[in-house]
Design an enzyme around this catalytic site. Sequence first.
Site, PDB file in Angstrom:
ATOM      1  CG  HIS A  13      -1.398   1.292   1.558  1.00  0.00           C
ATOM      2  ND1 HIS A  13      -3.383   1.018   1.740  1.00  0.00           N
ATOM      3  CD2 HIS A  13      -1.837   2.739   1.043  1.00  0.00           C
ATOM      4  CE1 HIS A  13      -3.967   2.206   0.969  1.00  0.00           C
ATOM      5  NE2 HIS A  13      -2.969   3.687   1.466  1.00  0.00           N
ATOM      6  CG  HIS A  15      -0.416   6.593  -1.477  1.00  0.00           C
ATOM      7  ND1 HIS A  15      -1.553   7.075  -1.671  1.00  0.00           N
ATOM      8  CD2 HIS A  15      -1.211   6.122   0.368  1.00  0.00           C
ATOM      9  CE1 HIS A  15      -3.695   6.511  -0.672  1.00  0.00           C
ATOM     10  NE2 HIS A  15      -2.817   6.065  -0.240  1.00  0.00           N
ATOM     11  CE  LYS A  99      -7.770   2.446  -0.739  1.00  0.00           C
ATOM     12  NZ  LYS A  99      -6.898   2.841  -0.537  1.00  0.00           N
ATOM     13  CG  HIS A 136      -9.978   5.091   3.848  1.00  0.00           C
ATOM     14  ND1 HIS A 136      -8.742   5.702   3.767  1.00  0.00           N
ATOM     15  CD2 HIS A 136     -10.962   5.041   4.173  1.00  0.00           C
ATOM     16  CE1 HIS A 136      -8.647   5.934   4.762  1.00  0.00           C
ATOM     17  NE2 HIS A 136      -9.990   6.215   4.592  1.00  0.00           N
ATOM     18  CG  HIS A 174      -4.528   2.460   5.642  1.00  0.00           C
ATOM     19  ND1 HIS A 174      -6.528   2.275   6.224  1.00  0.00           N
ATOM     20  CD2 HIS A 174      -4.673   3.598   4.885  1.00  0.00           C
ATOM     21  CE1 HIS A 174      -7.010   3.593   5.520  1.00  0.00           C
ATOM     22  NE2 HIS A 174      -5.898   3.175   4.363  1.00  0.00           N
ATOM     23  CG  ASP A 247      -1.859   5.084   3.929  1.00  0.00           C
ATOM     24  OD1 ASP A 247      -1.479   5.432   3.035  1.00  0.00           O
ATOM     25  OD2 ASP A 247      -2.652   5.332   5.243  1.00  0.00           O
TER      26      ASP A 247
HETATM   27  N1  LIG Z   1      -3.955   7.609   4.820  1.00  0.00           N
HETATM   28  C1  LIG Z   1      -3.870   9.042   4.358  1.00  0.00           C
HETATM   29  O1  LIG Z   1      -3.896   9.471   5.573  1.00  0.00           O
HETATM   30  N2  LIG Z   1      -3.917   9.841   3.293  1.00  0.00           N
HETATM   31  C2  LIG Z   1      -3.645   8.945   1.713  1.00  0.00           C
HETATM   32  C3  LIG Z   1      -4.778   8.372   1.620  1.00  0.00           C
HETATM   33  C4  LIG Z   1      -4.889   7.421   2.151  1.00  0.00           C
HETATM   34  O2  LIG Z   1      -4.786   6.180   2.333  1.00  0.00           O
HETATM   35  O3  LIG Z   1      -6.593   7.185   3.098  1.00  0.00           O
HETATM   36  C5  LIG Z   1      -3.333   9.842   0.724  1.00  0.00           C
HETATM   37  O4  LIG Z   1      -3.587  10.384  -0.158  1.00  0.00           O
HETATM   38  O5  LIG Z   1      -2.349  11.210   1.065  1.00  0.00           O
HETATM   39 ZN   LIG Z   2      -3.523   5.025   1.320  1.00  0.00          ZN
HETATM   40 ZN   LIG Z   3      -7.048   5.007   3.241  1.00  0.00          ZN
END
Ligand SMILES: NC(=O)N[C@@H](CC(=O)O)C(=O)O
Ligand SMILES: [Zn+2]
Ligand SMILES: [Zn+2]
Length: 345
Positions: A13, A15, A99, A136, A174, A247
């Site tokens: 997971h 970003h 997702k 999520h 998460h 995450d």
């Molecule tokens: N986890 C977070 O707080 N933020 C994530 C989005 C997500 O995974 O929910 C993001 O893209 O910034």
């Molecule tokens: Zn995330």
């Molecule tokens: Zn998330």
Amino acid sequence: MTRLTLSRPDDLHLHLRDAEALPVVVPHSAERFGRAIVMPNLNPPVTTTAQATAYRQRILASVPAGQDFTPLMTLYLTDNTLPETVAEAAQSGAVHAVKLYPAGATTNSDSGVTDIGKADAALSEMAAAGLPLLVHGEVTDPAVDIFDRERVFIEQVLAPLLERHPDLKVVMEHITTREAVEFVKRAGANVAATVTPHHLLMNRNALLAGGIRPHHYCLPVLKRESHREALLEASTSGNPRFFLGTDSAPHARGAKETACGCAGIYSAHAALELYTEAFEQAGALDRLEAFAAHYGADFYGLPRNSGSVTLEKSEWRVPESYAFGGDHLVPLRAGETVAWRLVSD
Ligand SMILES: NC(=O)N[C@@H](CC(=O)O)C(=O)O
Ligand SMILES: [Zn+2]
Ligand SMILES: [Zn+2]
């Protein structure tokens, strides 16, 4: 133990954002992980296989020479996702999951699903194709307390969804609560969860005690200590349905240190090292390799990685920030120390 060699792990997971963020963040993940499940919440979101493969090429362009890192792409589910779109994604070989962001639940979720019933045809296609749904798991009802949104999501959305689609592979992303741990433990082999390093190492005091700490704000928000203990127990228990997903979610400092700061913690610069701290704390370093390198790949039906990584018990100081476009990126533990260091083999 002062040295630890593990099979090369995967981040299930992650970003990475886009454009000028990629050369900053991709090398951190590529140094530690063989592969990563890359989140599709760009603006606009990644909703087609064509967009996912183009994004994949942009990510690969930021992988440092000599590093072996494979981005595993995902699509963003909307109210309008067609079964044909899912079928094309499943056949592509490049897209590994879809997702679900409840609309408005988190960063860049405005195009998310307003009513999961609208996605039923797409979900049936996913179940048939063996394509996992990544969730999520928080309700967005403003009447529900923010600390209860994960628990209520499980009751109101996830349990009924799995009754309608009992064969669908689902990853609760998460997870932050004892209730999520118990739900996954009771569910079938088709249901798993990722656990982040920050939810294993911190409780909500790290967010709110002694001053508000915007760089510890993420969604789902940090919970009380008893929930952190439940996550640590599950992650170190040897149950293959709990596995690594950082995450790591970079945001420019200006978007975090402001009157209405956005959600997301950046951990890619030290992710594996931080998990190692958590497992050491639990006296479970012998369980780290399976959590980090085996269970996620097995759940996704991917071969395990062949390489290895080595960590050494040796403190290092995390930079205060990294240059990030025209702004800065403040990493987890900025200016503080991490107990384990990644060393080259
Ligand atoms: N986890 C977070 O707080 N933020 C994530 C989005 C997500 O995974 O929910 C993001 O893209 O910034
Ligand atoms: Zn995330
Ligand atoms: Zn998330």
